[in-house]
Design a protein around this motif. Sequence first.
Motif, short mmCIF file in Angstrom:
data_model
loop_
_atom_site.label_atom_id
_atom_site.label_comp_id
_atom_site.label_asym_id
_atom_site.label_seq_id
_atom_site.Cartn_x
_atom_site.Cartn_y
_atom_site.Cartn_z
N SER A 89 0.82 -1.21 0.00
CA SER A 89 0.00 0.00 0.00
C SER A 89 0.86 1.27 0.00
CB SER A 89 -0.91 0.03 1.23
OG SER A 89 -1.54 1.29 1.31
N ASN A 138 -1.96 -4.22 16.31
CA ASN A 138 -3.02 -4.45 15.33
C ASN A 138 -3.79 -5.70 15.72
OD1 ASN A 138 -4.60 -4.39 12.99
ND2 ASN A 138 -2.89 -3.69 11.73
N ASP A 184 -5.27 -6.32 9.22
CA ASP A 184 -5.60 -5.43 8.12
C ASP A 184 -4.73 -4.18 8.22
OD1 ASP A 184 -6.85 -4.12 6.04
OD2 ASP A 184 -8.35 -3.24 7.36
N TYR A 185 -3.97 -3.94 7.16
CA TYR A 185 -3.21 -2.69 7.09
C TYR A 185 -3.31 -2.19 5.66
CZ TYR A 185 0.23 0.77 8.59
OH TYR A 185 0.87 1.94 8.93
N HIS A 216 4.90 -0.51 9.47
CA HIS A 216 3.68 -0.88 10.17
C HIS A 216 4.11 -1.09 11.62
CE1 HIS A 216 0.69 -4.35 11.11
NE2 HIS A 216 0.10 -3.21 11.34
N VAL A 253 -0.33 3.89 3.42
CA VAL A 253 -0.13 3.70 4.86
C VAL A 253 1.25 4.14 5.31
CG1 VAL A 253 -1.84 1.88 5.16
CG2 VAL A 253 0.51 1.28 4.51
N ILE A 254 1.35 4.38 6.61
CA ILE A 254 2.63 4.73 7.22
C ILE A 254 3.49 3.48 7.29
CG2 ILE A 254 3.65 5.42 9.43
CD1 ILE A 254 1.11 7.27 9.74
#
Lengths: 251, 201
Positions: free
Chosen positions: B109, B120, B160-161, B116, B112-113
Amino acid sequence: MLAKRIIPCLDVRHGKVVKGVNFEGVKDVGDPVACAAEYNRQGADEIVFYDIVASHEGRGTFLDVVRETAKQVFVPLTVGGGISSVADMRETLRAGADKISINSAAVKNPQLISDGAEIFGSQCIVVGIDAKRDGRGGFTVYANGGRIDMHVDLLEWVTEIEQRGAGEICLNSIDTDGVRGGFDLEMLKAVCARVRIPVIASGGAGKLSDFAEVFQETDATAALAASLFHFGELTIPQVKADCRSKGIAMR
Amino acid sequence: MIAVIDYGAGNLFSVCNALTFLGIPHEVTKDAAVLDKADAVILPGVGAFPAAMEALTATGLTDTIIENARKKPLLGICLGMQMLFDRSDEMGDTLGLGLIPGYVSRIPSQRVIIPHMGWNELVITQDCPLLSGLDAPVYTYFVHSYQAFCDDANIVAYCDYDGKVPALVTDGGFVFGAQFHPEKSGEQGLMMLRRFEEMAR
């Protein structure tokens, strides 16, 4: 979904928590290990230890605190204060820190970020920043606990920090620190827009809603506070419940 | 006794602290004979894939690890989990241990940052002895920029990220890999290590 993190910071001097922490059930309010264990029990997502004296003589005592905490507390432990060389980093990590936080030493010698990331991995290099409005619409970086203006532009500095391989930034606003009027949303927004690494908000938390506000208004992934939690004005479960009620993911 | 493989990984001490806290006998080792007599094996790891694989290969233990993984539980943690797969493209193409089919590549992605980093929630898709007795929600601590890509059959739990990140994987036999750090995931993480030790009995 990735949860936002709530991080208490414990300032340690000569092996004791500065001013003590007022917790029910913790007999020695100055014992950093007991305080860290209590924060862990309350649901802190990480714990930060900061060596405020950072003297060569006191280093051993401080690392003993880190070592003892790492044996009892199983959430990430970040350690800062007085780390100015790769050797200091190694010693601190070996004592049980998961991450090391460097601040003034990184501004004075940015190569330290690159060296640390290269040798120990980006994941354990946190760069702490003390910054302040420069009066011309920008922000400038300070060293030595906010005492020395380094004449470094904040946004250029965070870009360099990211390029050099730091895993995370802890941004403390001198303008809001101690004022208790909320985190510095403007400064945080400016920094979060510049980098893709996680940014921890620090400085300014004074009331419950300040935490949810920083997560709703900025891309900060964590919020750090010290005295607010120490003096029992707010507890970590209270902060998390407030954030959750506003739809923010919390562990 | 659990053998914790010593090839210079940064989280070795944290893993040992957690095992000591739980009262689980363990031995930090780079000796093949210790691996052979252990009831289970933990492969820790943080940092970059090529350097870690090189360090692991330098211990001369890779064949011993692969042989032991056929007959006793093996748990790879974080980079140790990624090393269980066939290969990684982190800083070039590097072969892994090949114990679980799949590869490791950057979190795809762009939104996103990275890394990760943080807690989570696990989405559990299969029964797994490591997760037995854990009450939902199960949150674990992650810190990584690369992730595994593998068949759903090998995924026990993901998170989920902005996409599916394999969090707990298995070969369907004795091999398990945790992208997160159970040794830094509070009570629930400690419980997983406890379950791992029970599997080894």
